[in-house]
Design a protein around this motif. Structure first.
Motif, PDB file in Angstrom:
ATOM      1  N   PRO A 127      23.861  28.970  33.434  1.00  0.00           N
ATOM      2  CA  PRO A 127      24.913  28.798  32.326  1.00  0.00           C
ATOM      3  C   PRO A 127      23.522  28.578  31.116  1.00  0.00           C
ATOM      4  O   PRO A 127      22.431  28.433  31.272  1.00  0.00           O
ATOM      5  N   ALA A 128      24.212  28.927  29.693  1.00  0.00           N
ATOM      6  CA  ALA A 128      23.200  29.087  28.712  1.00  0.00           C
ATOM      7  C   ALA A 128      22.407  27.795  28.154  1.00  0.00           C
ATOM      8  O   ALA A 128      21.170  27.932  27.863  1.00  0.00           O
ATOM      9  N   TRP A 129      22.790  26.627  28.704  1.00  0.00           N
ATOM     10  CA  TRP A 129      22.072  25.463  28.553  1.00  0.00           C
ATOM     11  C   TRP A 129      20.902  25.292  29.260  1.00  0.00           C
ATOM     12  O   TRP A 129      20.234  24.161  29.106  1.00  0.00           O
ATOM     13  N   LEU A 130      21.121  25.787  30.403  1.00  0.00           N
ATOM     14  CA  LEU A 130      19.915  25.554  31.487  1.00  0.00           C
ATOM     15  C   LEU A 130      18.523  25.880  31.066  1.00  0.00           C
ATOM     16  O   LEU A 130      17.518  24.928  31.600  1.00  0.00           O
ATOM     17  N   ALA A 131      18.202  26.808  30.329  1.00  0.00           N
ATOM     18  CA  ALA A 131      16.776  27.206  29.948  1.00  0.00           C
ATOM     19  C   ALA A 131      16.329  26.076  29.161  1.00  0.00           C
ATOM     20  O   ALA A 131      14.992  25.913  29.113  1.00  0.00           O
ATOM     21  N   ASP A 132      17.233  25.305  28.337  1.00  0.00           N
ATOM     22  CA  ASP A 132      16.645  24.109  27.668  1.00  0.00           C
ATOM     23  C   ASP A 132      17.188  22.836  27.951  1.00  0.00           C
ATOM     24  O   ASP A 132      17.237  21.674  27.291  1.00  0.00           O
ATOM     25  N   ALA A 133      17.422  22.701  29.375  1.00  0.00           N
ATOM     26  CA  ALA A 133      17.987  21.376  29.961  1.00  0.00           C
ATOM     27  C   ALA A 133      17.016  20.195  29.438  1.00  0.00           C
ATOM     28  O   ALA A 133      17.565  19.059  29.330  1.00  0.00           O
ATOM     29  N   ASP A 134      16.005  20.526  29.539  1.00  0.00           N
ATOM     30  CA  ASP A 134      15.042  19.238  29.496  1.00  0.00           C
ATOM     31  C   ASP A 134      15.035  18.608  27.931  1.00  0.00           C
ATOM     32  O   ASP A 134      14.875  17.576  27.802  1.00  0.00           O
ATOM     33  N   GLN A 135      15.596  19.470  27.018  1.00  0.00           N
ATOM     34  CA  GLN A 135      15.690  19.073  25.884  1.00  0.00           C
ATOM     35  C   GLN A 135      17.131  18.823  25.268  1.00  0.00           C
ATOM     36  O   GLN A 135      17.526  17.770  24.644  1.00  0.00           O
ATOM     37  N   LEU A 136      18.145  19.504  25.802  1.00  0.00           N
ATOM     38  CA  LEU A 136      19.462  19.219  25.622  1.00  0.00           C
ATOM     39  C   LEU A 136      20.184  18.005  26.241  1.00  0.00           C
ATOM     40  O   LEU A 136      20.986  17.435  26.061  1.00  0.00           O
ATOM     41  N   ILE A 137      19.713  17.813  27.584  1.00  0.00           N
ATOM     42  CA  ILE A 137      20.188  16.872  28.345  1.00  0.00           C
ATOM     43  C   ILE A 137      19.180  15.771  28.512  1.00  0.00           C
ATOM     44  O   ILE A 137      18.486  15.655  29.535  1.00  0.00           O
ATOM     45  N   PRO A 138      19.142  14.728  27.704  1.00  0.00           N
ATOM     46  CA  PRO A 138      18.256  13.441  27.845  1.00  0.00           C
ATOM     47  C   PRO A 138      18.506  12.639  28.779  1.00  0.00           C
ATOM     48  O   PRO A 138      17.597  11.843  29.566  1.00  0.00           O
ATOM     49  N   ASP A 139      19.987  12.539  29.260  1.00  0.00           N
ATOM     50  CA  ASP A 139      20.497  11.611  30.245  1.00  0.00           C
ATOM     51  C   ASP A 139      21.579  11.973  30.931  1.00  0.00           C
ATOM     52  O   ASP A 139      22.283  12.961  30.333  1.00  0.00           O
ATOM     53  N   PRO A 140      21.952  11.333  32.124  1.00  0.00           N
ATOM     54  CA  PRO A 140      23.425  12.153  32.670  1.00  0.00           C
ATOM     55  C   PRO A 140      24.668  12.036  31.955  1.00  0.00           C
ATOM     56  O   PRO A 140      25.408  12.756  32.041  1.00  0.00           O
TER      57      PRO A 140
END
Length: 310
Positions: free
Chosen positions: A92-105
């Motif tokens: 999915p498009a968000w996966l490449a920036d998951a470290d920035q876009l998803i700070p917590d569960p």
């Protein structure tokens, strides 16, 4: 895209069944046992094909047993592996920036939450698994982009100064830099970091690379901006004092940092290949003048690129 929820449920059942039976036995249970007949055989067939695509089940005609790396795993761990492989394949498009876009569960995207729910994973387990997938993809992508950027810089330097470069990273990765560049009687050791990102510039530096840079006055950290075809479009040199000044510190001999992630912007960089210092100023200025031109037409593609000198 991830398969429909019914196919995801069927895939989880296949993993559980094939962990203790062969394909023919599993199909017999699916057709006869009321616990499985809420899904259609078409959905089970689609799920089996998906599992083969994910390399969790062997190709048809070879027994259709679980892949060797997941045989005998407990069901809970099988579901974690299925989550990770499914997410990686869907990309999915968000996966490449998951470290920035998803700070917590609580920030997990809907597709990841749906997959986790079907597989019985908690949000925390899904969050950790998603970050593992991101880390794997990010590392593979960085290695590809890194090699391309090094090669582009070698080609550029050789076009301008034939015979000036030795691509040492192709021969050995332990020098702490990638390219040996000679200009007249001078030489420099270029550690190259490449990116295709237009906005955020993240530079991973190993402890060894940092330590070499701290000790070696000829060491330079060079940033390459690549386009979608992995062709060089921007060139900058990190300001040495900024890189060295931001490094972590060891507070105990029993605990030492191994790598650092620098977030760099225009104020942290010089446009072009800046090799200047007091001893080789004239030679460095000549090199920089020739190499600054790389960014004149396209430096605005990259928000992290500093303005070129007039």
């Amino acid at each position: 895209m991830l398969p429909a929820e019914t196919v995801l449920r069927a895939a989880a059942r296949w993993l559980r069944l094939l962990n203790g039976t062969h394909l023919a036995q599993a199909w017999a249970l699916i057709r006869a046992d009321s616990r499985y007949t809420d899904l259609t055989q078409t959905q089970y067939a689609a799920a089996l094909q998906w599992l083969q695509t994910l390399k969790l089940v062997a190709d048809a005609g070879r027994g259709d047993e679980l892949a060797a790396d997941v045989v005998a795993l407990p069901e809970a761990l099988l579901n974690v592996v299925l989550f990770e492989r499914g997410l990686e394949h869907a990309s999915p498009a968000w996966l490449a920036d998951a470290d920035q876009l998803i700070p917590d569960p609580t920030e997990l995207p809907g597709d990841a939450l749906q997959l986790a729910k079907v597989l019985g994973l908690t949000d925390a387990a899904a969050f950790n698994a998603a970050l593992r997938v991101h880390g794997k993809i990010d590392l593979e992508r960085r290695q590809l982009i890194g090699s391309a950027g090094e090669l582009e810089l070698v080609i550029l330097l050789e076009d301008l100064y034939p015979g000036s470069t030795t691509h040492v990273a192709l021969k050995h990765d332990g020098f702490g830099y990638d390219i040996l560049f000679r200009y007249g009687e001078y030489e420099w050791h270029l550690e190259v970091k490449s990116t295709t990102r237009r906005g955020r510039l993240s530079v991973h530096l190993s402890r060894h690379e940092h330590d070499v840079g701290a000790r070696d006055p000829q060491w330079r950290l060079v940033v390459i901006g690549l386009d979608e075809g992995l062709k060089l479009r921007a060139l900058a040199t990190a300001k040495h004092s900024k890189i060295m000044g931001r490094a972590p510190r060891d507070f105990s001999q029993l605990s030492q940092w191994a790598s650092v992630l620098h977030q760099l912007g225009p104020d942290d960089l010089d446009a072009g290949l800046n090799l200047g210092d007091a001893d080789v100023l004239d030679a460095a200025a000549s090199c920089r003048c020739a190499l600054q031109g790389i960014g004149i037409q396209s430096h605005s593609m990259f928000a992290w690129m500093p303005q070129l000198d007039a």
